[in-house]
Scaffold this active site. Sequence first.
Site, mmCIF file in Angstrom:
data_model
loop_
_atom_site.group_PDB
_atom_site.id
_atom_site.type_symbol
_atom_site.label_atom_id
_atom_site.label_comp_id
_atom_site.label_asym_id
_atom_site.label_seq_id
_atom_site.Cartn_x
_atom_site.Cartn_y
_atom_site.Cartn_z
ATOM 1 N N TRP A 1 8.875 29.038 -6.912
ATOM 2 C CA TRP A 1 7.705 29.748 -7.446
ATOM 3 C C TRP A 1 6.616 29.966 -6.398
ATOM 4 C CZ3 TRP A 1 5.408 31.681 -11.973
ATOM 5 C CH2 TRP A 1 4.012 31.747 -11.958
ATOM 6 N N ILE A 2 6.020 31.157 -6.362
ATOM 7 C CA ILE A 2 4.806 31.358 -5.564
ATOM 8 C C ILE A 2 3.740 32.052 -6.418
ATOM 9 C CG2 ILE A 2 6.335 31.745 -3.588
ATOM 10 C CD1 ILE A 2 5.049 34.470 -3.175
ATOM 11 N N ASP A 51 -0.919 32.716 -5.869
ATOM 12 C CA ASP A 51 -2.002 33.280 -5.062
ATOM 13 C C ASP A 51 -1.838 33.189 -3.540
ATOM 14 O OD1 ASP A 51 -2.762 32.746 -7.664
ATOM 15 O OD2 ASP A 51 -4.690 31.853 -7.164
ATOM 16 N N SER A 106 -6.222 27.241 -4.945
ATOM 17 C CA SER A 106 -6.574 28.328 -4.025
ATOM 18 C C SER A 106 -7.868 28.149 -3.255
ATOM 19 C CB SER A 106 -6.621 29.640 -4.798
ATOM 20 O OG SER A 106 -5.312 29.973 -5.163
ATOM 21 N N ASP A 133 -11.439 28.178 -6.602
ATOM 22 C CA ASP A 133 -11.166 29.321 -5.722
ATOM 23 C C ASP A 133 -12.356 29.719 -4.838
ATOM 24 O OD1 ASP A 133 -8.860 29.259 -7.299
ATOM 25 O OD2 ASP A 133 -9.519 30.910 -8.578
#
Length: 581
Positions: A52-53, A55, A115, A179
């Site tokens: 899985w990937i 951001d 992130s 983020d």
Amino acid sequence: MGPAEVTALLLVALLTIVRASHVVYPELQSLEATQIDETSRTGYHFQPPKHWINDPNGPMYYKGLYHLFYQYNPKGAVWGNIVWAHSVSTDLIDWTALDPGIYPSKPFDINGCWSGSATLLPSGVPVMMYTGIDPDEHQVQNVAYPKNLSDPFLREWVKPDYNPIISPDGGINASAFRDPTTAWYGPDRHWRLLVGSKVGDKGLAVLYRSRDFKRWVKAHHPLHSGLTGMWECPDFFPVAVHGGSRHHRRGVDTAELRDAAVAEEVKYVLKVSLDLTRYEYYTVGSYDHATDRYTPDAGFPDNDYGLRYDYGDFYASKSFYDPAKRRRILWGWANESDTVPDDRKKGWAGIQAIPRKLWLSPRGKQLIQWPVEEIKALRAKHVNVSDKVVKSDQYFEVTGFKSVQSDVEVAFAIKDLSKAEQFNPAWLRDPQALCKKRGARVTGEVGPFGLWVLAAGDLTERTAVFFRVFKTTGSKHVVLMCNDPTNSTFESQVYRPTFAGFVNVDIAQTKTIALRTLIDHSVVESFGAGGKTCILTRVYPKKAVGDDAHLFVFNHGEVDIKVVKLDAWEMKTPKMNAPAQ
Ligand SMILES: *[C@@H]1O[C@H](CO)[C@@H](O)[C@H](O)[C@H]1NC(C)=O
Ligand SMILES: *[C@@H]1O[C@H](CO)[C@@H](O)[C@H](O)[C@H]1NC(C)=O
Ligand SMILES: *[C@@H]1O[C@H](CO)[C@@H](O)[C@H](O)[C@H]1NC(C)=O
Ligand SMILES: *[C@@H]1O[C@H](CO)[C@@H](O)[C@H](O)[C@H]1NC(C)=O
Ligand SMILES: *[C@H]1O[C@@H](CO)[C@H](O)[C@@H](O)[C@@H]1NC(C)=O
């Protein structure tokens, strides 16, 4: 609903917990992929060999290398166990995978490294600011520094013990605080950065200031806010205003803002990712350094109906300044449109869109995006068509090349706009709903015309990328660009929304409209009118794969259109994340 269905629903509710913005499947998080299904894997779009990937994180250029970090699950094909995977490239084409750069190792990030962004300090030292999940599941902001500044690969990162440097206090919701952006330096010699958050229904870009990059203080008011729910992945950066020719299409580094002359010639972009809708929007406006207020320019809707970088599958995007070519580059994540069991079977999920150069349009009404010039180096076998009229309800195939992994540029000319259908102003708010009503098979006057990509030879499978032109009062026109994947596959479980955006062109004057589409097995990434409107879609044909994928031009409107010129290239496969030797 019968009792069995109720039980099934309850079971689903128990097994799937929504943590932050991701649906979590605890039982699947650490199930390693045992085999990889290559059928729909991309050739030249960024993806790791498996799992899985999401951001893109901390993109930057350092000592001759482009660095891309990204949210990654090293243990499975669904979200979980998140680390910062790390890849480097000299040209944004060939990528080498390194070991993860940042991973849970300290109390302040033991439950996840989420992130964040890179900032290049004036000394030339890059610093990463990222969200860590602490033992109480609180979202905190941390910094990490490279261990060895002489290593252009920046393989190892050190997290100082004074982390976290920003904690969710002062009324901040510790479950909605993440983020951090790239930091910028103000005339008052303080650094500033933004963190995404919310209060009730209000999304926030919370502003922090620091003198030394260590001790950060929350400003009294956020830089900006909006009634659109949680704001994730804010991005805030300067763009050159056209007219100052020395800045034409070139990017502006936040570091240049220390030069007052530069600071006067720029506008600012604020982009936010809406957790509720899973779409992004941006505004262009002005920023007052003294008051730390951002004000969008008139004409930019500052809400769910705001302008988007991409009207399709594109989220959690992040831009960075590339000093090597003095441009701003945008990375964005495209998730899968198939199901979680499909992803388990495939052994992988998620890609990054092709990096796009980004600049402000000459009139300052929107941003323009275009695939970085480097990808032209992948163009191989070429075919072309010119001056070919496509009559009402006609289509033709573009032959002589393999389109399954290709780059297609086409210019359409419209003979007669007088017959264009009448536009209802109520449609302006929601192009996607309009495209759903007027899909690729709904006959019109001027359009639908465009491409059928990843099409089976017998057209049973196909994805339509097309335009439709309407007229409004006062001989003005509205151009709609759509992506209709309704028949992209026979698989009924696949998410197949029609995606659409309006294209800001004066079609009565240009009489032509251009389209570029990057086709890559399960990716259809389109740029309308030279990058004014972009739409990325994920599709999973069963028949139209490999050599059986075809490309057609179609016209389903009453008015003839002409293909002035079409150029198509097969695309070579770059080195995509082979591990470093
Ligand atoms: C730092 O990186 C440089 C360049 O790769 C290398 O030559 C040097 O040995 C490294 N230093 C340490 C302490 O690892
Ligand atoms: C804080 O954010 C979380 C996650 O979105 C939400 O469930 C919770 O209700 C919020 N708490 C408050 C007090 O608003
Ligand atoms: C089509 O391509 C061929 C070979 O690449 C080139 O020689 C020719 O000029 C092209 N024609 C047009 C109209 O672009
Ligand atoms: C999808 O295929 C069906 C069956 O051939 C056809 O009736 C319909 O018009 C197609 N829709 C699109 C958008 O191509
Ligand atoms: C991508 O997947 C589709 C289908 O599951 C969802 O509907 C989208 O919300 C999701 N997009 C993001 C950004 O998570």
